[in-house]
Write a protein that holds these residues in place. Sequence first.
Motif, PDB file in Angstrom:
ATOM      1  N   LEU A 113      -4.118  15.316   7.856  1.00  0.00           N
ATOM      2  CA  LEU A 113      -4.829  14.042   7.700  1.00  0.00           C
ATOM      3  C   LEU A 113      -5.155  13.845   6.224  1.00  0.00           C
ATOM      4  O   LEU A 113      -5.874  14.646   5.627  1.00  0.00           O
ATOM      5  CB  LEU A 113      -6.118  14.032   8.522  1.00  0.00           C
ATOM      6  N   VAL A 114      -4.612  12.776   5.639  1.00  0.00           N
ATOM      7  CA  VAL A 114      -4.847  12.432   4.234  1.00  0.00           C
ATOM      8  C   VAL A 114      -5.776  11.237   4.202  1.00  0.00           C
ATOM      9  O   VAL A 114      -5.508  10.217   4.845  1.00  0.00           O
ATOM     10  CB  VAL A 114      -3.520  12.063   3.529  1.00  0.00           C
ATOM     11  N   THR A 115      -6.887  11.331   3.448  1.00  0.00           N
ATOM     12  CA  THR A 115      -7.789  10.192   3.303  1.00  0.00           C
ATOM     13  C   THR A 115      -8.118   9.972   1.831  1.00  0.00           C
ATOM     14  O   THR A 115      -8.149  10.923   1.047  1.00  0.00           O
ATOM     15  CB  THR A 115      -9.097  10.395   4.112  1.00  0.00           C
ATOM     16  N   SER A 116      -8.339   8.698   1.493  1.00  0.00           N
ATOM     17  CA  SER A 116      -8.750   8.328   0.138  1.00  0.00           C
ATOM     18  C   SER A 116      -9.791   7.223   0.214  1.00  0.00           C
ATOM     19  O   SER A 116      -9.988   6.603   1.258  1.00  0.00           O
ATOM     20  CB  SER A 116      -7.553   7.853  -0.694  1.00  0.00           C
ATOM     21  N   ARG A 117     -10.429   6.963  -0.954  1.00  0.00           N
ATOM     22  CA  ARG A 117     -11.571   6.055  -0.991  1.00  0.00           C
ATOM     23  C   ARG A 117     -11.216   4.584  -1.168  1.00  0.00           C
ATOM     24  O   ARG A 117     -11.649   3.748  -0.383  1.00  0.00           O
ATOM     25  CB  ARG A 117     -12.517   6.470  -2.129  1.00  0.00           C
ATOM     26  N   THR A 118     -10.508   4.249  -2.242  1.00  0.00           N
ATOM     27  CA  THR A 118     -10.313   2.839  -2.611  1.00  0.00           C
ATOM     28  C   THR A 118      -8.942   2.645  -3.250  1.00  0.00           C
ATOM     29  O   THR A 118      -8.245   3.625  -3.550  1.00  0.00           O
ATOM     30  CB  THR A 118     -11.386   2.386  -3.632  1.00  0.00           C
ATOM     31  N   PRO A 119      -8.563   1.393  -3.533  1.00  0.00           N
ATOM     32  CA  PRO A 119      -7.283   1.155  -4.213  1.00  0.00           C
ATOM     33  C   PRO A 119      -7.129   1.916  -5.527  1.00  0.00           C
ATOM     34  O   PRO A 119      -6.013   2.253  -5.911  1.00  0.00           O
ATOM     35  CB  PRO A 119      -7.274  -0.358  -4.435  1.00  0.00           C
ATOM     36  N   LYS A 120      -8.216   2.226  -6.196  1.00  0.00           N
ATOM     37  CA  LYS A 120      -8.131   2.995  -7.445  1.00  0.00           C
ATOM     38  C   LYS A 120      -7.539   4.384  -7.210  1.00  0.00           C
ATOM     39  O   LYS A 120      -6.995   4.999  -8.116  1.00  0.00           O
ATOM     40  CB  LYS A 120      -9.516   3.126  -8.094  1.00  0.00           C
ATOM     41  N   ASP A 121      -7.638   4.876  -5.971  1.00  0.00           N
ATOM     42  CA  ASP A 121      -7.138   6.205  -5.632  1.00  0.00           C
ATOM     43  C   ASP A 121      -5.707   6.186  -5.117  1.00  0.00           C
ATOM     44  O   ASP A 121      -5.175   7.240  -4.729  1.00  0.00           O
ATOM     45  CB  ASP A 121      -8.044   6.847  -4.564  1.00  0.00           C
ATOM     46  N   LEU A 122      -5.059   5.027  -5.109  1.00  0.00           N
ATOM     47  CA  LEU A 122      -3.707   4.928  -4.548  1.00  0.00           C
ATOM     48  C   LEU A 122      -2.692   5.900  -5.165  1.00  0.00           C
ATOM     49  O   LEU A 122      -1.899   6.482  -4.422  1.00  0.00           O
ATOM     50  CB  LEU A 122      -3.193   3.489  -4.607  1.00  0.00           C
ATOM     51  N   PRO A 123      -2.681   6.133  -6.485  1.00  0.00           N
ATOM     52  CA  PRO A 123      -1.710   7.096  -7.010  1.00  0.00           C
ATOM     53  C   PRO A 123      -1.860   8.488  -6.380  1.00  0.00           C
ATOM     54  O   PRO A 123      -0.873   9.100  -5.962  1.00  0.00           O
ATOM     55  CB  PRO A 123      -1.983   7.119  -8.513  1.00  0.00           C
ATOM     56  N   ALA A 124      -3.083   8.979  -6.270  1.00  0.00           N
ATOM     57  CA  ALA A 124      -3.331  10.295  -5.662  1.00  0.00           C
ATOM     58  C   ALA A 124      -3.049  10.252  -4.159  1.00  0.00           C
ATOM     59  O   ALA A 124      -2.466  11.187  -3.597  1.00  0.00           O
ATOM     60  CB  ALA A 124      -4.768  10.736  -5.915  1.00  0.00           C
ATOM     61  N   PHE A 125      -3.447   9.179  -3.513  1.00  0.00           N
ATOM     62  CA  PHE A 125      -3.207   8.999  -2.073  1.00  0.00           C
ATOM     63  C   PHE A 125      -1.713   9.021  -1.779  1.00  0.00           C
ATOM     64  O   PHE A 125      -1.248   9.759  -0.894  1.00  0.00           O
ATOM     65  CB  PHE A 125      -3.832   7.676  -1.632  1.00  0.00           C
ATOM     66  N   ASN A 126      -0.942   8.226  -2.521  1.00  0.00           N
ATOM     67  CA  ASN A 126       0.506   8.151  -2.289  1.00  0.00           C
ATOM     68  C   ASN A 126       1.184   9.506  -2.490  1.00  0.00           C
ATOM     69  O   ASN A 126       2.043   9.897  -1.710  1.00  0.00           O
ATOM     70  CB  ASN A 126       1.135   7.100  -3.206  1.00  0.00           C
ATOM     71  N   LYS A 127       0.770  10.219  -3.521  1.00  0.00           N
ATOM     72  CA  LYS A 127       1.366  11.531  -3.813  1.00  0.00           C
ATOM     73  C   LYS A 127       1.100  12.515  -2.674  1.00  0.00           C
ATOM     74  O   LYS A 127       2.013  13.184  -2.185  1.00  0.00           O
ATOM     75  CB  LYS A 127       0.813  12.069  -5.132  1.00  0.00           C
ATOM     76  N   LYS A 128      -0.161  12.616  -2.246  1.00  0.00           N
ATOM     77  CA  LYS A 128      -0.529  13.555  -1.180  1.00  0.00           C
ATOM     78  C   LYS A 128       0.070  13.132   0.157  1.00  0.00           C
ATOM     79  O   LYS A 128       0.473  13.974   0.970  1.00  0.00           O
ATOM     80  CB  LYS A 128      -2.048  13.679  -1.046  1.00  0.00           C
ATOM     81  N   MET A 129       0.138  11.821   0.385  1.00  0.00           N
ATOM     82  CA  MET A 129       0.727  11.307   1.616  1.00  0.00           C
ATOM     83  C   MET A 129       2.180  11.781   1.734  1.00  0.00           C
ATOM     84  O   MET A 129       2.587  12.304   2.773  1.00  0.00           O
ATOM     85  CB  MET A 129       0.643   9.777   1.612  1.00  0.00           C
ATOM     86  N   VAL A 130       2.942  11.643   0.662  1.00  0.00           N
ATOM     87  CA  VAL A 130       4.349  12.068   0.679  1.00  0.00           C
ATOM     88  C   VAL A 130       4.449  13.583   0.874  1.00  0.00           C
ATOM     89  O   VAL A 130       5.291  14.057   1.635  1.00  0.00           O
ATOM     90  CB  VAL A 130       5.084  11.589  -0.594  1.00  0.00           C
ATOM     91  N   GLU A 131       3.574  14.344   0.218  1.00  0.00           N
ATOM     92  CA  GLU A 131       3.582  15.800   0.402  1.00  0.00           C
ATOM     93  C   GLU A 131       3.361  16.169   1.867  1.00  0.00           C
ATOM     94  O   GLU A 131       4.088  16.985   2.428  1.00  0.00           O
ATOM     95  CB  GLU A 131       2.492  16.460  -0.451  1.00  0.00           C
TER      96      GLU A 131
END
Length: 181
Positions: free
Chosen positions: A152-170
């Motif tokens: 389960l990958v979670t993030s806070r806001t659109p500002k976190d999209l780069p980190a979210f996208n990276k972890k999501m793909v992992e």
Amino acid sequence: MNKKIAILSTHGFEESELESPKKHLEKQGWTADIVSPEAGTIKSWAEKNWGKEFPVDVVLKDASADDYDALVLPGGVINPDQLRTNKAALDFIKAFFKAGKPVAAICHGPQTLISAGLVKGRKMTSVKSISIDLVNAGAEWSDEEVVVDNGLVTSRTPKDLPAFNKKMVEEFSEARHHSVV
């Protein structure tokens, strides 16, 4: 290996929280289907106003978690509020967890996980305004740009999209995780 990802959404999703992950997933050579209770198109919310419309690839009633490798839950205030009262949407989400398939949720997206009864004992993050809801539902909330807990990958806001996208793909690249339902 080509992966097939479901992005569950309805009207009022935060535009960047669907568009950015979708593009990032497609950049991997994967298929990213927008799955919605509505047919046709769904309208985004772009910060303070209505935004673009996005075509629905699969109507929820015709979708099955068996057809997908992973699930993305975009935020926005309106979108998760609508989905969390939709039994078919909650059943669709639960099926991913039951099968041990990875799920990524950002901003208000985790509200649907609360309604599906899937957050107890999980380490998560979200937009701050729903942190108390997650805690009250039994999650361990952390104010970090991205949190991963057993697929389960979670993030806070659109500002976190780069980190979210990276972890999501992992996480989506890994094998299945333990079922939590």
